[in-house]
Design an enzyme around this catalytic site. Sequence first.
Site, mmCIF file in Angstrom:
data_model
loop_
_atom_site.group_PDB
_atom_site.id
_atom_site.type_symbol
_atom_site.label_atom_id
_atom_site.label_comp_id
_atom_site.label_asym_id
_atom_site.label_seq_id
_atom_site.Cartn_x
_atom_site.Cartn_y
_atom_site.Cartn_z
ATOM 1 N N GLN A 70 -10.278 -8.011 11.749
ATOM 2 C CA GLN A 70 -11.378 -8.822 11.953
ATOM 3 C C GLN A 70 -11.483 -9.810 13.256
ATOM 4 O O GLN A 70 -12.381 -9.902 14.148
ATOM 5 C CB GLN A 70 -11.767 -9.497 10.760
ATOM 6 C CG GLN A 70 -12.456 -8.869 9.649
ATOM 7 C CD GLN A 70 -13.773 -8.324 9.941
ATOM 8 O OE1 GLN A 70 -14.447 -8.911 10.932
ATOM 9 N NE2 GLN A 70 -14.136 -7.110 9.858
ATOM 10 N N GLU A 84 0.806 -1.206 0.094
ATOM 11 C CA GLU A 84 -0.121 0.112 -0.042
ATOM 12 C C GLU A 84 0.895 1.116 -0.083
ATOM 13 O O GLU A 84 0.611 2.314 -0.518
ATOM 14 C CB GLU A 84 -0.882 0.123 0.969
ATOM 15 C CG GLU A 84 -2.009 -1.241 1.031
ATOM 16 C CD GLU A 84 -3.042 -1.360 2.022
ATOM 17 O OE1 GLU A 84 -3.870 -1.969 1.797
ATOM 18 O OE2 GLU A 84 -2.769 -0.999 3.173
#
Length: 456
Positions: free
Chosen positions: A324, A174
């Site tokens: 998560q 990223e």
Amino acid sequence: VSAPALHILVVGAGFAGLAATRKLAGNKNFRITLVERTNHHLFQPLLYQVAMAGLNPSEIASPVRSILRKYPNVTSLMGEVTQIDRANRQVTLDNGEQTISYDYLVLAVGGKTSYFGKNEWEAHTLGLKTLDEALAIRQQILHSFELAERAESESERIRLMTTVLIGGGPTGVEMAGGLAELTRSVIRWDFRNIRPDQARVILLEGSDRLLSAFPEKLSKYTADRLTQMGVDVRLHTRVTDIQAGEVHIGDEVIKCATIVWAAGVGGHPLAKQLNCDLDRGGRAIITPQLHLKEDPRVYCLGDMAALTETLADGKTRALPGVAQVAMQQGALAAKNIVLAANNKELLTFKYWDKGSMATIGRSSAIASTAYANLTGFPAWMAWLFIHLIYIVDFQNQLLVLSRWAWSYFTWKWGARLITRVPKIDATLKANSNEGSPTDLSATEKTESSGNPSSGD
Ligand SMILES: Cc1cc2nc3c(=O)[nH]c(=O)nc-3n(C[C@H](O)[C@H](O)[C@H](O)COP(=O)(O)OP(=O)(O)OC[C@H]3O[C@@H](n4cnc5c(N)ncnc54)[C@H](O)[C@@H]3O)c2cc1C
């Protein structure tokens, strides 16, 4: 006379700590204290956009106090837990200034950047785990371009416009994509003596592919896409040494202004104080019910904990360090504390893997789910949507959405201020004055006398 409320102490307001606190807050029989060393919850998945000057810090962080305002039985304290005494059920804040007792302890303090035993490399590299670190990267890169604009030799100009990113996981990928866009599009026309689009962005990965947790096809797509964007992607490349402004790969020495370490996360130092089993990375090994095997009153969650799960085909895997897992563990730990307090049987953690995604750049991302793999624009839209909905407060959701829309249509990224002298330039200056390749004391001196970190 009713029994006094049980005191649940939660440490860390990251994904796991916040999920546990919110769930516990619904139970009026509990008094909850949340201790966090900063005063905010940080949305780490968008940290790289702060580093790349796409977003401001306040857009991805929210004050813990305001998130928890509506829960009367939750007290939020700013402080760092520095000691844990399991035998007496208490923790110490800020090196002995205060102790807090608990009935149940929920530790959710995240991980720590790991240099795989090469701790001396930390002084010459920038990590990306906190807002301060993201701002340091941003300022380091922008400042290097300012210095390049007035550099007197070509070799110095090239060095100042070279960034090395170590580690081809989601953070490295990223950052590489973001930096390629920053230099090739956003600041391309802003200078007169240099061409930012000729900046070198080098991404180093030791294994044979980027994003090793994703299917191979998506790794290949990512490497090809980054290469098209101008990133020098080098696989099978192991760093052998790092000095101030230099990355060594065997005999090759890359001279650069910025080195970002995105290669490893290890356990939090607090885990060592628990006197419990740790995995090789220093994470506390927990039971499937999420507490320590050695102590059912101490829960460890998220990146600081190690839990192996058995899959449907009988294979086992260590749960990944992702948001998560942390959020789902936070919710289950809260349920188990309620059950434990009522002498009921505890529930077992079962990770619901909703898939993973990583963004590469504008209109380009990858997503891997149980049903399909996505690439390109559809994956990017999914990435934008998912990241927006998980930002904790509504105001920030709106701010991030409007900033993304503005950047998309104008190619203008607004967060490009330099407000402090970056760390690594200082290192290089100190070294060039003294003619020695590594002088850590010089770095520390410069840092401690530097300006405080900036906000937006
Ligand atoms: C740059 C980056 C990008 C990422 N991108 C993604 C992504 O795209 N998708 C994804 O799923 N995951 C991503 N992750 C991983 C994800 O952010 C982590 O898995 C998740 O944050 C773990 O949650 P946690 O609650 O365990 O820890 P954290 O979210 O790290 O929270 C820990 C909290 O504890 C506090 N704390 C630490 N020590 C103390 C102490 N001694 N006393 C008091 N408070 C303390 C910290 O300040 C922090 O607020 C990324 C991580 C990083 C660094």
